[in-house]
Design a protein around this motif. Structure first.
Motif, PDB file in Angstrom:
ATOM      1  N   LYS A 138       0.852  -1.182   0.000  1.00  0.00           N
ATOM      2  CA  LYS A 138       0.000   0.000   0.000  1.00  0.00           C
ATOM      3  C   LYS A 138       0.896   1.243   0.000  1.00  0.00           C
ATOM      4  CE  LYS A 138      -3.637  -0.268   2.577  1.00  0.00           C
ATOM      5  NZ  LYS A 138      -4.524  -0.302   3.773  1.00  0.00           N
ATOM      6  N   VAL A 182       0.346   8.342  -2.892  1.00  0.00           N
ATOM      7  CA  VAL A 182       0.934   9.167  -3.955  1.00  0.00           C
ATOM      8  C   VAL A 182       0.430  10.592  -3.802  1.00  0.00           C
ATOM      9  CG1 VAL A 182       1.121   9.574  -6.432  1.00  0.00           C
ATOM     10  CG2 VAL A 182       1.099   7.226  -5.560  1.00  0.00           C
ATOM     11  N   TYR A 236      -0.577  13.582  -5.305  1.00  0.00           N
ATOM     12  CA  TYR A 236      -1.055  13.727  -6.674  1.00  0.00           C
ATOM     13  C   TYR A 236      -1.661  15.109  -6.878  1.00  0.00           C
ATOM     14  CZ  TYR A 236      -3.802  12.773 -10.880  1.00  0.00           C
ATOM     15  OH  TYR A 236      -4.351  12.826 -12.133  1.00  0.00           O
ATOM     16  N   LEU A 292       1.777   8.567 -10.407  1.00  0.00           N
ATOM     17  CA  LEU A 292       0.593   7.804 -10.010  1.00  0.00           C
ATOM     18  C   LEU A 292       0.483   6.514 -10.818  1.00  0.00           C
ATOM     19  CD1 LEU A 292      -2.181   8.121  -8.313  1.00  0.00           C
ATOM     20  CD2 LEU A 292      -3.151   8.762 -10.523  1.00  0.00           C
ATOM     21  N   ALA A 314       3.253   3.943 -10.044  1.00  0.00           N
ATOM     22  CA  ALA A 314       2.989   3.193  -8.817  1.00  0.00           C
ATOM     23  C   ALA A 314       1.952   2.106  -9.068  1.00  0.00           C
ATOM     24  CB  ALA A 314       2.523   4.135  -7.715  1.00  0.00           C
ATOM     25  N   ILE A 315       0.944   2.427  -9.877  1.00  0.00           N
ATOM     26  CA  ILE A 315      -0.064   1.430 -10.234  1.00  0.00           C
ATOM     27  C   ILE A 315       0.566   0.321 -11.077  1.00  0.00           C
ATOM     28  CG2 ILE A 315      -2.177   1.026 -11.564  1.00  0.00           C
ATOM     29  CD1 ILE A 315      -2.987   3.927 -10.837  1.00  0.00           C
ATOM     30  N   HIS A 341       1.350  -1.602  -6.928  1.00  0.00           N
ATOM     31  CA  HIS A 341       1.027  -1.121  -5.591  1.00  0.00           C
ATOM     32  C   HIS A 341      -0.469  -0.846  -5.433  1.00  0.00           C
ATOM     33  CE1 HIS A 341       5.206  -0.969  -4.665  1.00  0.00           C
ATOM     34  NE2 HIS A 341       5.480   0.018  -5.496  1.00  0.00           N
ATOM     35  N   VAL A 383      -2.668   1.802  -4.481  1.00  0.00           N
ATOM     36  CA  VAL A 383      -2.413   3.243  -4.463  1.00  0.00           C
ATOM     37  C   VAL A 383      -3.546   4.024  -3.805  1.00  0.00           C
ATOM     38  CG1 VAL A 383      -2.127   5.284  -5.933  1.00  0.00           C
ATOM     39  CG2 VAL A 383      -0.925   3.155  -6.495  1.00  0.00           C
ATOM     40  N   ALA A 400      -4.349   8.035  -3.470  1.00  0.00           N
ATOM     41  CA  ALA A 400      -3.942   9.355  -3.962  1.00  0.00           C
ATOM     42  C   ALA A 400      -4.311  10.441  -2.950  1.00  0.00           C
ATOM     43  CB  ALA A 400      -4.608   9.646  -5.299  1.00  0.00           C
ATOM     44  N   THR A 423      -8.735  10.089 -10.769  1.00  0.00           N
ATOM     45  CA  THR A 423      -8.833   9.043  -9.750  1.00  0.00           C
ATOM     46  C   THR A 423     -10.194   8.345  -9.779  1.00  0.00           C
ATOM     47  OG1 THR A 423      -9.365  10.780  -8.124  1.00  0.00           O
ATOM     48  CG2 THR A 423      -7.088   9.986  -8.202  1.00  0.00           C
ATOM     49  N   TYR A 457       4.953   8.497  -2.389  1.00  0.00           N
ATOM     50  CA  TYR A 457       5.542   8.872  -3.667  1.00  0.00           C
ATOM     51  C   TYR A 457       5.276  10.351  -3.945  1.00  0.00           C
ATOM     52  CZ  TYR A 457       6.391   4.069  -5.350  1.00  0.00           C
ATOM     53  OH  TYR A 457       6.868   2.795  -5.534  1.00  0.00           O
TER      54      TYR A 457
END
Length: 218
Positions: A3, A6, A8, A18, A21-22, A26, A28, A30, A50, A120
């Motif tokens: 988990k 990010v 964003y 973003l 990471a996906i 992960h 994610v 946001a 999102t 991130y």
């Protein structure tokens, strides 16, 4: 599946982070911040993206910080957004004092609360000249602090720290990303101005990749 949080903004760099990471598998979450930025349109874009990805997204109102740090042209309507390249001294007026330390601190707290392993964010080499809180030494020291500030060590992940915007865009295009779903311009008008530092750097990145920017410009 780890988990991660990010940070964003809705801009093209964090949009790429973003999706990276996906892509890396992960789970994610946001996180966006309303800090009183004139280009608040980026938050609308972030929410739309999102929703389309069906990932958790929070927009946190921290506009109260402008009682303390209100001398940036990004947050003050009394100061004109400078035009030109990021390397020009005039672009220093776009610095929001301590912004990334504030945002990272909040994101780290959020990461701890949801059991995430990392935060991130999209700092890159093109920001180093103007923004002190995007430089490698800042990231290194924030990472050191993040690992000891809580019982749960949180890594600060900055996948594009040594890359410029053209290289970030190249990676995003290789992932098949559509950059019409981003907002970069510091002026929050209907169309991008094409003249502020953010627009200039964005347009240069698309030119370097022999690709046309899908955004509409004034």
């Amino acid at each position: 599946m780890a988990k991660v949080v990010v940070i964003y903004s809705g801009g093209m760099d964090s949009f790429t982070v973003l999706h990276r990471a996906i892509r890396d598998g992960h789970d994610v979450y946001a996180l966006s911040f309303d800090y009183g930025q004139r280009h608040v349109k980026e938050l609308t874009v972030a929410a739309e993206v999102t929703r389309g990805l069906n990932i958790p997204h929070k927009i946190v109102d921290i506009t109260a910080i402008n009682e303390l740090i209100s001398n940036s042209s990004l947050t003050s309507t009394s100061t004109a957004i400078p035009e030109g390249h990021y390397e020009e001294a005039s672009m220093q007026s776009t610095v929001v004092p301590n912004r990334n330390m504030i945002l990272l601190s909040l994101a780290i707290g959020y990461a701890v609360s949801i059991g995430a392993e990392a935060v991130y964010y999209g700092a890159h080499s093109g920001d180093h000249a103007i923004y002190p809180d995007c430089r490698p030494e800042f990231v290194q020291r924030m990472n050191d602090v993040s690992r000891i500030a809580n019982y749960e060590p949180i890594e600060i992940a900055v996948p594009y720290l040594t890359n410029d915007k053209a290289e970030i865009l190249r990676d995003g295009l290789a992932m098949g990303l559509d950059y019409k779903n981003t907002w970069t311009c510091y002026n929050g008008r209907d169309k991008a101005c094409g003249k502020c530092g953010a627009c200039v750097e964005r347009l240069e990145a698309f030119a370097a990749n022999n690709t046309v920017d899908p955004l509409a410009y004034e």
